[in-house]
Write a protein that holds these residues in place. Structure first.
Motif, PDB file in Angstrom:
ATOM      1  N   ARG A  49       0.855  -1.180   0.000  1.00  0.00           N
ATOM      2  CA  ARG A  49       0.000   0.000   0.000  1.00  0.00           C
ATOM      3  C   ARG A  49       0.893   1.233   0.000  1.00  0.00           C
ATOM      4  O   ARG A  49       2.036   1.182   0.454  1.00  0.00           O
ATOM      5  CB  ARG A  49      -0.924   0.021   1.217  1.00  0.00           C
ATOM      6  CG  ARG A  49      -0.200   0.143   2.534  1.00  0.00           C
ATOM      7  CD  ARG A  49      -1.170   0.488   3.673  1.00  0.00           C
ATOM      8  NE  ARG A  49      -2.150  -0.553   3.873  1.00  0.00           N
ATOM      9  CZ  ARG A  49      -1.977  -1.569   4.731  1.00  0.00           C
ATOM     10  NH1 ARG A  49      -0.840  -1.690   5.399  1.00  0.00           N
ATOM     11  NH2 ARG A  49      -2.922  -2.464   4.878  1.00  0.00           N
ATOM     12  N   LEU A  50       0.356   2.302  -0.530  1.00  0.00           N
ATOM     13  CA  LEU A  50       1.101   3.552  -0.560  1.00  0.00           C
ATOM     14  C   LEU A  50       0.933   4.250   0.787  1.00  0.00           C
ATOM     15  O   LEU A  50      -0.195   4.474   1.243  1.00  0.00           O
ATOM     16  CB  LEU A  50       0.596   4.439  -1.692  1.00  0.00           C
ATOM     17  CG  LEU A  50       1.558   5.481  -2.260  1.00  0.00           C
ATOM     18  CD1 LEU A  50       2.830   4.816  -2.764  1.00  0.00           C
ATOM     19  CD2 LEU A  50       0.892   6.257  -3.392  1.00  0.00           C
ATOM     20  N   TYR A  51       2.047   4.567   1.425  1.00  0.00           N
ATOM     21  CA  TYR A  51       2.028   5.152   2.757  1.00  0.00           C
ATOM     22  C   TYR A  51       2.510   6.597   2.681  1.00  0.00           C
ATOM     23  O   TYR A  51       3.594   6.878   2.166  1.00  0.00           O
ATOM     24  CB  TYR A  51       2.930   4.325   3.680  1.00  0.00           C
ATOM     25  CG  TYR A  51       3.023   4.821   5.104  1.00  0.00           C
ATOM     26  CD1 TYR A  51       1.906   4.804   5.949  1.00  0.00           C
ATOM     27  CD2 TYR A  51       4.224   5.299   5.619  1.00  0.00           C
ATOM     28  CE1 TYR A  51       1.987   5.244   7.256  1.00  0.00           C
ATOM     29  CE2 TYR A  51       4.323   5.735   6.928  1.00  0.00           C
ATOM     30  CZ  TYR A  51       3.199   5.707   7.738  1.00  0.00           C
ATOM     31  OH  TYR A  51       3.281   6.146   9.048  1.00  0.00           O
ATOM     32  N   ARG A  52       1.687   7.514   3.175  1.00  0.00           N
ATOM     33  CA  ARG A  52       1.987   8.943   3.162  1.00  0.00           C
ATOM     34  C   ARG A  52       2.270   9.477   1.758  1.00  0.00           C
ATOM     35  O   ARG A  52       3.062  10.400   1.571  1.00  0.00           O
ATOM     36  CB  ARG A  52       3.157   9.260   4.090  1.00  0.00           C
ATOM     37  CG  ARG A  52       2.829   9.052   5.555  1.00  0.00           C
ATOM     38  CD  ARG A  52       3.951   9.485   6.459  1.00  0.00           C
ATOM     39  NE  ARG A  52       3.551   9.379   7.861  1.00  0.00           N
ATOM     40  CZ  ARG A  52       4.367   9.651   8.892  1.00  0.00           C
ATOM     41  NH1 ARG A  52       5.609  10.049   8.665  1.00  0.00           N
ATOM     42  NH2 ARG A  52       3.937   9.523  10.133  1.00  0.00           N
ATOM     43  N   GLY A  53       1.634   8.826   0.770  1.00  0.00           N
ATOM     44  CA  GLY A  53       1.678   9.344  -0.578  1.00  0.00           C
ATOM     45  C   GLY A  53       2.921   9.048  -1.386  1.00  0.00           C
ATOM     46  O   GLY A  53       2.984   9.366  -2.565  1.00  0.00           O
ATOM     47  N   TRP A  54       3.916   8.393  -0.780  1.00  0.00           N
ATOM     48  CA  TRP A  54       5.145   8.142  -1.557  1.00  0.00           C
ATOM     49  C   TRP A  54       5.836   6.828  -1.206  1.00  0.00           C
ATOM     50  O   TRP A  54       6.507   6.234  -2.028  1.00  0.00           O
ATOM     51  CB  TRP A  54       6.151   9.285  -1.335  1.00  0.00           C
ATOM     52  CG  TRP A  54       6.634   9.394   0.093  1.00  0.00           C
ATOM     53  CD1 TRP A  54       6.035  10.067   1.115  1.00  0.00           C
ATOM     54  CD2 TRP A  54       7.804   8.781   0.649  1.00  0.00           C
ATOM     55  NE1 TRP A  54       6.743   9.927   2.272  1.00  0.00           N
ATOM     56  CE2 TRP A  54       7.848   9.148   2.016  1.00  0.00           C
ATOM     57  CE3 TRP A  54       8.812   7.969   0.135  1.00  0.00           C
ATOM     58  CZ2 TRP A  54       8.853   8.727   2.886  1.00  0.00           C
ATOM     59  CZ3 TRP A  54       9.832   7.548   0.997  1.00  0.00           C
ATOM     60  CH2 TRP A  54       9.846   7.930   2.349  1.00  0.00           C
ATOM     61  N   SER A 106      -2.174  -2.089  -4.600  1.00  0.00           N
ATOM     62  CA  SER A 106      -3.493  -1.562  -4.221  1.00  0.00           C
ATOM     63  C   SER A 106      -4.113  -0.640  -5.270  1.00  0.00           C
ATOM     64  O   SER A 106      -4.870   0.275  -4.943  1.00  0.00           O
ATOM     65  CB  SER A 106      -3.408  -0.824  -2.865  1.00  0.00           C
ATOM     66  OG  SER A 106      -2.911  -1.671  -1.856  1.00  0.00           O
ATOM     67  N   TYR A 107      -3.836  -0.896  -6.526  1.00  0.00           N
ATOM     68  CA  TYR A 107      -4.462  -0.147  -7.621  1.00  0.00           C
ATOM     69  C   TYR A 107      -5.973  -0.338  -7.562  1.00  0.00           C
ATOM     70  O   TYR A 107      -6.458  -1.445  -7.319  1.00  0.00           O
ATOM     71  CB  TYR A 107      -3.907  -0.654  -8.953  1.00  0.00           C
ATOM     72  CG  TYR A 107      -4.455   0.027 -10.179  1.00  0.00           C
ATOM     73  CD1 TYR A 107      -4.056   1.315 -10.517  1.00  0.00           C
ATOM     74  CD2 TYR A 107      -5.359  -0.626 -11.024  1.00  0.00           C
ATOM     75  CE1 TYR A 107      -4.545   1.940 -11.662  1.00  0.00           C
ATOM     76  CE2 TYR A 107      -5.846  -0.006 -12.164  1.00  0.00           C
ATOM     77  CZ  TYR A 107      -5.436   1.272 -12.472  1.00  0.00           C
ATOM     78  OH  TYR A 107      -5.918   1.886 -13.600  1.00  0.00           O
ATOM     79  N   ASN A 108      -6.730   0.723  -7.775  1.00  0.00           N
ATOM     80  CA  ASN A 108      -8.178   0.632  -7.534  1.00  0.00           C
ATOM     81  C   ASN A 108      -9.045   1.030  -8.730  1.00  0.00           C
ATOM     82  O   ASN A 108     -10.175   1.490  -8.557  1.00  0.00           O
ATOM     83  CB  ASN A 108      -8.569   1.481  -6.325  1.00  0.00           C
ATOM     84  CG  ASN A 108      -8.239   2.953  -6.504  1.00  0.00           C
ATOM     85  OD1 ASN A 108      -7.797   3.363  -7.580  1.00  0.00           O
ATOM     86  ND2 ASN A 108      -8.433   3.740  -5.466  1.00  0.00           N
ATOM     87  N   ALA A 109      -8.508   0.855  -9.952  1.00  0.00           N
ATOM     88  CA  ALA A 109      -9.299   1.258 -11.128  1.00  0.00           C
ATOM     89  C   ALA A 109      -9.243   0.195 -12.225  1.00  0.00           C
ATOM     90  O   ALA A 109      -9.037   0.511 -13.398  1.00  0.00           O
ATOM     91  CB  ALA A 109      -8.798   2.599 -11.645  1.00  0.00           C
ATOM     92  N   ILE A 110      -9.447  -1.067 -11.836  1.00  0.00           N
ATOM     93  CA  ILE A 110      -9.398  -2.172 -12.800  1.00  0.00           C
ATOM     94  C   ILE A 110     -10.452  -1.993 -13.892  1.00  0.00           C
ATOM     95  O   ILE A 110     -10.179  -2.187 -15.087  1.00  0.00           O
ATOM     96  CB  ILE A 110      -9.598  -3.527 -12.090  1.00  0.00           C
ATOM     97  CG1 ILE A 110      -8.415  -3.825 -11.156  1.00  0.00           C
ATOM     98  CG2 ILE A 110      -9.767  -4.657 -13.113  1.00  0.00           C
ATOM     99  CD1 ILE A 110      -7.149  -4.232 -11.830  1.00  0.00           C
TER     100      ILE A 110
END
Length: 392
Positions: A261-266, A371-375
């Motif tokens: 997962r992306l943590y704090r945006g980076w 965690s990509y969310n646009a399949i």
């Protein structure tokens, strides 16, 4: 004299042997050699379009992958096939962020809920072998199962109304090690948790139903679900890089990815396994994009199941009131607008999709682990690019 006696004995045995062979009933077992010949299947051939036919569409898809990698943190694989042949297969991003290792063709993604179609196929194999029936209830195989009148068909198309095993594992399981399928079946039997509705009344997407199906496969076959799928699906379809994985029970394989997962945006942070990750059947198949393509080719070409079984898997289910539901056996079914047979998955950082567009004879496979969310959106973009840039 001895030679003459041997000759007479042989002459008498030949007609007797012929009679015994010709009089064998249909219910008697065939010889091993006959069975092998009968079950021998054609190899799964992975065909590719010539490069000169795919240059334009490949360039467009390469640009798409680079763009979503940069803008939307996509780290994964994309495979596109038309008319049974691969026209595009590529990866973008990292397999390991700490080591800066790039993804490759042999990177192994967790399929999440796309795994359910393998469970459905395992069940249909047992149905075709007359070892189970779709109308059988779970109690036929697990007498202590506390929810009566739930059929195998209810489980397959999510009309069983069972409670969520995630909640049970998180609130009722009191051991340090994550529960396996058999341990969760035992916990269900004593948990006294109410079901959502009586079987057949409604459609409610259920991970519980598919872990119960995998448990039935184990009970009937006498082997682990992992071994059954390997011997009866992965091996026949030459899916050499595919396996079922149970957390804490199986060893990590080379090229097996973890989710992030992306943590704090980076920063990319690994997602640890949980108390729910030793259960199989609803998730936990690992594979590559090419192996997943072999799966869908073999399934559609009859290398695994009969046409009748495949039609059931690809047909909408229904409730006891006759209401159609958008799910077959292991596949979601969309008939409004463009006919689509598909399934998406999302679990522990893995986002996956296997989509078939039957009218266009197009298959799109998307495997991602950050965690990509646009399949759904990505599928539409891929289909649009193919339709505009590939005319074969």
């Amino acid at each position: 004299m001895k030679k003459y006696i041997k000759f007479i004995a042989l002459a008498l045995c030949i007609p007797l042997l012929s009679y015994l062979l010709s009089s064998r009933t249909e219910n008697e077992p065939e010889t091993i050699s006959e069975t092998i010949i009968k079950e021998e299947r054609s190899p799964i051939l992975v065909e590719h379009f010539p490069e000169n036919q795919t240059q334009k569409v490949s360039h467009k898809l390469d640009s798409l992958l680079k763009r979503i990698n940069k803008r939307h943190d996509f780290h994964g694989a994309l495979l596109v096939a038309k008319n049974g042949k691969i026209l595009y297969n590529n990866q973008v991003g990292y397999a390991d962020f700490r080591k800066k290792e790039p993804l490759k063709e042999t990177s192994l993604f967790q399929l999440a809920s796309v795994s359910k179609q393998f469970t459905a196929a395992a069940i249909m194999l047992l149905v075709e072998r007359n070892q189970i029936q779709l109308t059988d209830t779970v109690n036929n195989y697990f007498p202590d199962f506390p929810y009566e009148n739930v059929t195998i068909k209810n489980l397959l198309n999510h009309t069983a109304g069972l409670p969520k095993y995630f909640w049970l594992a998180e609130h009722k399981w009191n051991q340090d090690k994550a529960p396996t399928n058999s341990e969760m079946m035992d916990l269900l039997a004593v948990s006294n948790v109410q079901r959502f509705f009586k079987p057949g009344r409604n459609f409610d997407y259920s991970n519980t139903g598919y872990f119960v199906l995998a448990s039935i496969v184990e009970k009937v076959s006498g082997i682990s679900f992992s071994d059954f799928v390997k011997e009866n699906i992965f091996d026949p379809l030459e899916m050499k890089d595919s396996f079922v994985y149970s957390y804490e029970n199986d060893t990590i394989k080379s090229n097996q990815l973890v989710g992030y997962r992306l943590y704090r945006g980076w920063r990319h942070q690994k997602i640890n396994s949980t108390v729910n990750d030793a259960i199989v059947g609803d998730k936990n198949v690992y594979t590559t994009s090419e192996d997943l393509f072999k799966w869908i080719v073999g399934l559609n070409n009859g290398n695994l199941l009969s046409k009748e079984s495949l039609n059931l898997m690809y047909s909408k289910g229904e409730t006891i009131s006759g209401k159609k539901i958008p799910y077959g056996f292991g596949f979601r079914i969309k008939t409004k607008g463009e006919n689509t047979i598909y399934h998406h998955g999302k679990w522990n950082g893995f986002s996956t999709g296997l989509t078939q567009y039957p009218v266009d004879d197009l298959v799109v496979i998307i495997l991602e682990h950050t965690s990509y969310n646009a399949i759904t959106t990505l599928n539409k973009k891929v289909k649009k690019i193919v339709s505009e840039n590939f005319n074969v």
